[in-house]
Design an enzyme around this catalytic site. Sequence first.
Site, PDB file in Angstrom:
ATOM      1  N   LYS A   1      57.490  19.143  67.610  1.00  0.00           N
ATOM      2  CA  LYS A   1      56.898  19.511  66.315  1.00  0.00           C
ATOM      3  C   LYS A   1      57.669  18.873  65.169  1.00  0.00           C
ATOM      4  O   LYS A   1      57.392  19.111  64.002  1.00  0.00           O
ATOM      5  CB  LYS A   1      56.907  21.035  66.151  1.00  0.00           C
ATOM      6  CG  LYS A   1      56.003  21.761  67.150  1.00  0.00           C
ATOM      7  CD  LYS A   1      55.975  23.233  66.859  1.00  0.00           C
ATOM      8  CE  LYS A   1      55.487  24.056  68.024  1.00  0.00           C
ATOM      9  NZ  LYS A   1      54.039  23.972  68.242  1.00  0.00           N
TER      10      LYS A   1
ATOM     11  N   CYS B   1      47.905  31.387  69.868  1.00  0.00           N
ATOM     12  CA  CYS B   1      48.928  32.053  70.688  1.00  0.00           C
ATOM     13  C   CYS B   1      49.572  33.208  69.938  1.00  0.00           C
ATOM     14  O   CYS B   1      50.793  33.422  70.024  1.00  0.00           O
ATOM     15  CB  CYS B   1      50.009  31.073  71.160  1.00  0.00           C
ATOM     16  SG  CYS B   1      49.356  29.713  72.102  1.00  0.00           S
TER      17      CYS B   1
HETATM   18  N1  7TS Z   1      56.952  29.618  68.429  1.00  0.00           N
HETATM   19  C1  7TS Z   1      56.168  29.208  67.417  1.00  0.00           C
HETATM   20  C2  7TS Z   1      56.301  29.848  66.083  1.00  0.00           C
HETATM   21  C3  7TS Z   1      55.264  28.178  67.646  1.00  0.00           C
HETATM   22  O1  7TS Z   1      54.488  27.762  66.647  1.00  0.00           O
HETATM   23  C4  7TS Z   1      55.161  27.588  68.934  1.00  0.00           C
HETATM   24  C5  7TS Z   1      54.129  26.553  69.254  1.00  0.00           C
HETATM   25  C6  7TS Z   1      56.028  28.044  69.933  1.00  0.00           C
HETATM   26  C7  7TS Z   1      56.905  29.066  69.644  1.00  0.00           C
HETATM   27  C8  7TS Z   1      56.054  27.443  71.291  1.00  0.00           C
HETATM   28  O2  7TS Z   1      56.558  26.157  71.227  1.00  0.00           O
HETATM   29  P1  7TS Z   1      56.625  25.224  72.538  1.00  0.00           P
HETATM   30  O3  7TS Z   1      57.018  23.900  72.010  1.00  0.00           O
HETATM   31  O4  7TS Z   1      57.641  25.817  73.442  1.00  0.00           O
HETATM   32  O5  7TS Z   1      55.254  25.250  73.126  1.00  0.00           O
HETATM   33  N2  7TS Z   1      52.990  26.657  68.453  1.00  0.00           N
HETATM   34  C9  7TS Z   1      51.800  26.063  68.603  1.00  0.00           C
HETATM   35  C10 7TS Z   1      50.770  26.216  67.678  1.00  0.00           C
HETATM   36  O6  7TS Z   1      50.830  26.887  66.653  1.00  0.00           O
HETATM   37  N3  7TS Z   1      49.713  25.503  68.087  1.00  0.00           N
HETATM   38  O7  7TS Z   1      50.022  24.916  69.250  1.00  0.00           O
HETATM   39  C11 7TS Z   1      51.307  25.247  69.572  1.00  0.00           C
END
Ligand code: 7TS
Length: 408
Positions: free
Chosen positions: A225, A365
Site C-alpha cells: 500500500k 473487510c
Molecule cells: N488493516 C487495514 C486498515 C487495511 O486497510 C488492510 C487492507 C489490512 C489491515 C490488511 O492488509 P494486508 O496487506 O495484510 O492485506 N485493506 C484493504 C482495503 O481497504 N481494500 O483492500 C485491502
Amino acid sequence: MINIEKVRADFKILNQEVNDKPLIYLDNAATSQTPRQVIQALSHYYENDNANVHRGVHTLSTRATDAYEAARAKVARFIGARVTSEVIFTRGTTTALNLVCNSYGEANIQPGDEIVISYLEHHSNLIPWQQLAKRKGAVLKYIDLEKDGTISEEKANIAITEKTKIVAIAHVSNVIGSITPIKEIAALAHKHGAVIVVDGAQAVPHLKVDVQALDVDFYAFSGHKMLGPTGSGALYGRRELLENMDPSEFGGEMIDFVELYDSTWKELPWKFEAGTPIIGGQIALGAAIDYIENIGIETIHQHEIALNEYALAEMQKIDGVTIYGPLEADKRCGLVTFNLEGVHPHDVATVLDEERIAIRAGHHCAQPLMKWLETSSTARASFYLYNTKEEITAFIDGLKLTREYFGL
Ligand code: 7TS
C-alpha cells in the site's frame, strides 16, 4: 508540491487506456501502484544478488543478506524505531497482527482479561483478537465511535479499564479514512498497564509515523500500500516486549541450536522470521521508502488533503450522495467512502469502470463497521501521490453520469 508529471512518468501502469480512455486509478487503499525504481530494485536483486539470506558464506548470499538487512534499517529509520532489531519483516499487516496475537496474546491473556478493539477495525485487526478471546475465555470489548465514525480519546477512555491487557486499533480507517489519536490512546492503555497494538496499514503510506513519538508497543503495516511489492511489510515491536515473547512460527532461519527435544531461538529480530523470507520484496520495500522520502511524506499527505478537500466539496453538491466519516479533509487521509442513493455500490463501481475509473465497492473487510454505518456496502475512492485534480473531476463527472444512467 509534487511534480506530478515527473512522478507519473515513473508509473508505467498508469499510462494505459481502459475502455478506450486513460486509466484513472482510485483504489490505492486496496493496493498502490509500483514505480519503476521499486520494480528495478526487485529485478536488480533477481538479476544480480539472488541467494538465500543468513545461510551461506558465498558472495551472493552475503550480498543478499546485506541488502535485506539494509532494507530493515531503512524501515526502522522511516518509522522511528530505536533499533533495527525492533523491525520484523512480515508478509504484510495481516501476518504482523497475527504474530502479535499468537505470540504476545497467547502468552499474556488470561480468562476474564479484556482486549479492546473498535467498531472500525479491518477484519485483520478483529478476527485474530476475537479468536484469541474465544480460546482464552477473555472479553472482547469495542470502543464506541463518535457520530462521525471516528475513535476519540473520550470513547476509548470508557472502554479501557484496569482489566484491559491489549488495545488494538487502526491508526487510519480503511473505510472512512479518519485518523485515530493514537498517542493519547497509547497513554490511556499504558496508564492501565495494557499494551497498544496499532494497525498502520493505511497510515504509514500517507502520514509521518514515528513509533517512539506515538509511544506504541506494536505497529503493523504492508509494503504493497506504500509503493512496494505485495508480500512485503513489517511489524515494529518494542524491544523489551519482543525479547520476552516466544515465536509463533517455527522452522529454519529462526533457531540457534536444535536438539532432539528442545531448541533455542536466534536473537531479535530473526527469531520471528521462520523460513526463507520474501527477500527481494523487502529489499524493494526499501526502494519504496527511498521513493517516498525523496518526495517527502508530509508533501504526499498535503497533496492527498488537497485532493480530498476538492472531492468532498464537489461530492456534496451531487444529490443523493452520502459521505461516511468526518467531512473535514484534514481529519482524514486521502480517501472517501460514500453511497449514491438508489444505486448499489457495485453498480457505481461498474459504471465508473466503464468510464475507466477504478474504485472499490463492498464491505471493505469491515463488516461490523458497515453494520454501525447502517449499510451493507459502500463505494470508496482512494487517492495517492500520483492522482491529479483532473482525475477527481472525471470521478465527479462519473458519479453524475451514474445518476443519469440510473434515471435519477
Ligand atoms: N488493516 C487495514 C486498515 C487495511 O486497510 C488492510 C487492507 C489490512 C489491515 C490488511 O492488509 P494486508 O496487506 O495484510 O492485506 N485493506 C484493504 C482495503 O481497504 N481494500 O483492500 C485491502
